[in-house]
Design an enzyme around this catalytic site. Structure first.
Site, short mmCIF file in Angstrom:
data_model
loop_
_atom_site.label_atom_id
_atom_site.label_comp_id
_atom_site.label_asym_id
_atom_site.label_seq_id
_atom_site.Cartn_x
_atom_site.Cartn_y
_atom_site.Cartn_z
CB CYS A 114 -36.18 -30.53 -44.18
SG CYS A 114 -36.59 -30.03 -45.77
CE1 TYR A 167 -32.81 -33.02 -44.95
CE2 TYR A 167 -33.57 -35.44 -44.71
CZ TYR A 167 -33.39 -34.19 -45.43
OH TYR A 167 -33.33 -34.18 -46.85
CB SER A 208 -32.24 -30.33 -51.43
OG SER A 208 -31.11 -29.53 -51.36
CB CYS A 217 -14.97 -29.12 -46.78
SG CYS A 217 -16.67 -29.64 -46.20
CB CYS A 267 -12.63 -27.17 -41.04
SG CYS A 267 -12.85 -29.11 -40.24
CG ASP A 271 -23.74 -24.19 -43.62
OD1 ASP A 271 -24.35 -23.20 -43.05
OD2 ASP A 271 -24.34 -25.08 -43.99
CB CYS A 277 -15.27 -44.55 -38.24
SG CYS A 277 -13.41 -44.91 -38.42
#
Length: 362
Positions: A20, A22, A118, A248, A254, A269, A341
């Site tokens: 992938c 990304y 996914s 999360c 976190c 992760d 944001c």
């Protein structure tokens, strides 16, 4: 001691059978397989740390199915060996689906696994970046895996990365998943920082993210509420009932450490790097690592380092300041707010009337 964290366990590290474009793990990807002593320690110590009667296991990667079906049979056997009477194990696995043949699906159904699959929407979006090594789309293979999972009655949640290719088509993406029979959806925004500052061309822009969520929310509210579960919409509704977030990126601290294939534990992760390594479960018990000062400090830093504009934001109670990995400031400067944001503010402002209406019913 009780565990207040969700833990990801990577039985093959970042090893994967896809390429992938990304993938944030690819720069560190290497073939790895969790040894028996590490696997048993990871299972036993997570059971020891469980805060309640249901013990969640999240099998992650890379591609965790590369551990093999026999490997997962061993996982289940070890869970049964170490789980005390009166407690229940709940397994979840995040996968690209390519290895999920009939035998795999039968196993997952029999053992009560939940699957996060996914899939980035229709083929023209999914196959932009989720390709096999050497090229070649994977969309048809993932859809075939989904059909097999449905036939076996395995609970499946779509995990859709929202990127520059699909972000401007919210209705097409959402309708695809509903029409394909997915009853649960999670949208994951792609944010890739670049050395010069800002984000990559593949990344979803903040305004696109906010518009995508707002359009999908209206469509969901109009026809699918109570029928389709959308993670972020459920998280927004939790505010109405005075419940803390479970996701999360929306929580004030976190709290999702990861156990890698060799037994090393990292704070997150997305922060698998030397300065965020907490230790190894073969040397220090998991409970001590994730309740220790370093991990608590890592967790609190999310709120303690919030930029001033975030602290004054009217939707801070809903977005939690976003994800620290997305705080991309100017070159040479300190971290800024989450790169998404403006999108968070757009969406949470948009859904606030719905949340306020729920509050009156709470």
């Amino acid at each position: 001691m009780p565990l207040e964290y969700q833990v990801f366990t990577r039985p093959v590290g970042t090893w994967c059978n896809l390429d992938c474009a990304y993938c944030y793990a690819l720069p560190h990807a290497a073939g790895a397989r969790m040894r028996e002593e590490v696997l048993e320690a990871a299972i036993r110590q997570q059971i020891d740390c469980a805060p309640g009667p249901v013990i969640p296991f999240a099998w992650h990667g890379g591609e965790p199915t590369l551990y093999g079906l026999d490997g997962f049979r061993r996982i289940v056997a070890l869970q049964r060996k170490h789980c005390p009477p009166g407690l229940q194990v709940q397994n979840g696995i995040q996968t690209n689906g390519l290895l999920l043949d009939e035998a795999w699906c039968s196993f997952l159904a029999h053992e009560g696994f939940r699957v996060g699959l996914s899939l980035d929407g229709p083929a023209r979006f999914h196959d932009l970046f989720r390709v096999a090594p050497g090229g070649g789309g994977t969309h048809a293979l993932v859809l075939a895996a989904h059909e097999r999972l449905k036939r076996h009655g395995v609970p499946v949640e779509a995990l859709a990365v929202i990127h520059s290719g699909n972000a401007r088509f919210p209705v097409e993406v959402y309708d695809f998943f509903v029409d394909a029979g997915f009853g649960a959806l999670t949208f994951l925004p792609l944010v890739e920082p670049v050395p010069a500052g800002g984000v990559s061309d593949r990344s979803v822009q903040a305004e696109e993210w906010g518009e995508f969520l707002s359009v999908v929310f209206d469509r969901w509210l109009e026809r699918d509420i109570g029928r389709v579960r959308v993670q972020l919409f459920e998280e927004a509704a939790r505010v109405a009932f005075g419940l803390g977030h479970t996701l999360c990126v929306l929580r004030p601290e976190c709290n999702v450490p990861v156990i890698d294939a060799g037994g090393d534990v990292y704070s997150c992760d997305h922060f698998v790097r030397p300065d965020c390594r907490l230790g190894n479960i073969l040397e220090t018990p998991l409970g001590e690592l994730i309740s220790g000062k370093r991990q608590r400090r890592f967790g609190r830093a999310k709120t303690e380092t919030l930029p001033t504009e975030c602290r004054r934001c009217p939707v801070l109670d809903m977005c939690g300041g976003g994800c620290p990995k997305n705080r991309i400031g100017p070159p040479g400067g300190g971290p800024g707010p989450d790169a998404l944001c403006a999108g968070h503010r757009r969406f949470f402002t948009h859904c606030r009337p719905f949340v306020d209406a729920l509050t009156l019913l709470a």
